[in-house]
Design a protein around this motif. Structure first.
Motif, PDB file in Angstrom:
ATOM      1  N   SER A   1      -2.316  -1.185 -17.967  1.00 49.13           N
ATOM      2  CA  SER A   1      -2.436  -1.668 -16.592  1.00 49.13           C
ATOM      3  C   SER A   1      -1.082  -2.132 -16.103  1.00 49.13           C
ATOM      4  O   SER A   1      -0.279  -2.657 -16.869  1.00 49.13           O
ATOM      5  N   CYS A   2      -0.850  -1.965 -14.809  1.00 44.85           N
ATOM      6  CA  CYS A   2       0.379  -2.436 -14.176  1.00 44.85           C
ATOM      7  C   CYS A   2      -0.012  -3.148 -12.879  1.00 44.85           C
ATOM      8  O   CYS A   2      -0.455  -2.496 -11.930  1.00 44.85           O
ATOM      9  N   ALA A   3       0.151  -4.447 -12.878  1.00 42.04           N
ATOM     10  CA  ALA A   3      -0.153  -5.242 -11.697  1.00 42.04           C
ATOM     11  C   ALA A   3       1.107  -5.414 -10.872  1.00 42.04           C
ATOM     12  O   ALA A   3       2.127  -5.892 -11.379  1.00 42.04           O
ATOM     13  N   ALA A   4       1.040  -5.012  -9.611  1.00 41.70           N
ATOM     14  CA  ALA A   4       2.194  -5.067  -8.724  1.00 41.70           C
ATOM     15  C   ALA A   4       2.013  -6.161  -7.683  1.00 41.70           C
ATOM     16  O   ALA A   4       0.900  -6.442  -7.238  1.00 41.70           O
ATOM     17  N   SER A   5       3.124  -6.756  -7.289  1.00 47.20           N
ATOM     18  CA  SER A   5       3.100  -7.754  -6.232  1.00 47.20           C
ATOM     19  C   SER A   5       4.397  -7.687  -5.465  1.00 47.20           C
ATOM     20  O   SER A   5       5.388  -7.134  -5.942  1.00 47.20           O
ATOM     21  N   GLY A   6       4.400  -8.270  -4.268  1.00 43.41           N
ATOM     22  CA  GLY A   6       5.599  -8.261  -3.453  1.00 43.41           C
ATOM     23  C   GLY A   6       5.486  -7.302  -2.286  1.00 43.41           C
ATOM     24  O   GLY A   6       4.408  -7.077  -1.750  1.00 43.41           O
ATOM     25  N   ARG A   7       6.598  -6.671  -1.929  1.00 45.66           N
ATOM     26  CA  ARG A   7       6.680  -5.832  -0.739  1.00 45.66           C
ATOM     27  C   ARG A   7       6.119  -4.436  -1.004  1.00 45.66           C
ATOM     28  O   ARG A   7       6.839  -3.431  -0.982  1.00 45.66           O
ATOM     29  N   MET A   8       4.822  -4.378  -1.232  1.00 44.92           N
ATOM     30  CA  MET A   8       4.189  -3.120  -1.611  1.00 44.92           C
ATOM     31  C   MET A   8       4.198  -2.089  -0.496  1.00 44.92           C
ATOM     32  O   MET A   8       4.087  -0.896  -0.755  1.00 44.92           O
ATOM     33  N   PHE A   9       4.368  -2.513   0.745  1.00 46.43           N
ATOM     34  CA  PHE A   9       4.402  -1.564   1.854  1.00 46.43           C
ATOM     35  C   PHE A   9       5.612  -0.646   1.760  1.00 46.43           C
ATOM     36  O   PHE A   9       5.668   0.403   2.403  1.00 46.43           O
TER      37      PHE A   9
ATOM     38  N   ASP B   1      -6.002   1.028  -8.267  1.00 47.16           N
ATOM     39  CA  ASP B   1      -6.932   0.211  -7.490  1.00 47.16           C
ATOM     40  C   ASP B   1      -6.100  -0.395  -6.367  1.00 47.16           C
ATOM     41  O   ASP B   1      -5.363  -1.370  -6.585  1.00 47.16           O
ATOM     42  N   ASN B   2      -6.185   0.180  -5.191  1.00 48.01           N
ATOM     43  CA  ASN B   2      -5.343  -0.265  -4.081  1.00 48.01           C
ATOM     44  C   ASN B   2      -5.627  -1.716  -3.689  1.00 48.01           C
ATOM     45  O   ASN B   2      -4.703  -2.454  -3.312  1.00 48.01           O
ATOM     46  N   ALA B   3      -6.876  -2.111  -3.792  1.00 48.64           N
ATOM     47  CA  ALA B   3      -7.240  -3.471  -3.399  1.00 48.64           C
ATOM     48  C   ALA B   3      -6.562  -4.503  -4.284  1.00 48.64           C
ATOM     49  O   ALA B   3      -6.266  -5.623  -3.852  1.00 48.64           O
ATOM     50  N   LYS B   4      -6.310  -4.134  -5.543  1.00 50.24           N
ATOM     51  CA  LYS B   4      -5.707  -5.069  -6.495  1.00 50.24           C
ATOM     52  C   LYS B   4      -4.244  -4.747  -6.779  1.00 50.24           C
ATOM     53  O   LYS B   4      -3.633  -5.380  -7.642  1.00 50.24           O
TER      54      LYS B   4
END
Length: 114
Positions: free
Chosen positions: A21-29, A72-75
């Motif tokens: 799994s790779c959880a991403a955060s920040g400026r995802m746009f 999972d785009n929501a997460k």
């Protein structure tokens, strides 16, 4: 900036499965694609799988039919399901996000014993 945190690596016998799994955060746009790379000891880092904004995927020939990338785009999480693992799949697996910039996770070790 984008932060990536991998999890799910470990030790498995040949023929087994693991899910990264790779959880991403920040400026995802700013991100167009996310993927997984791996680096075996003494070898260069290589692309394993990528998933693009529209959902298309690509795989290294060596993992086609065995690995599957999904998200999972929501997460803001990307997964790599690895089946029928082989000893040559051993290495450090890195999550990658690319777009305006290129970002890497810290890596997670996958070891496949024969």
């Amino acid at each position: 900036q984008v932060q990536l945190v991998e999890s799910g690596g470990g030790l498995v016998q040949a023929g087994g499965s693991l899910r990264l799994s790779c959880a991403a955060s920040g400026r995802m746009f700013s991100i167009n694609a996310m993927g997984w790379y791996r680096q075996a000891p003494g070898k260069q880092r290589e692309l394993v799988a990528v998933i693009r904004g529209a959902g298309s995927t690509s795989y290294a020939d060596s993992v086609k039919g065995r690995f599957a990338i999904s998200r999972d785009n929501a997460k803001n999480t990307v997964f790599l399901q690895m089946n029928s693992l082989k000893p040559e799949d051993t290495g450090v697996y890195y999550c990658n996000a690319a777009g305006v910039g290129v970002y890497w996770g810290q890596g997670t070790q996958v070891t496949v014993s024969s």
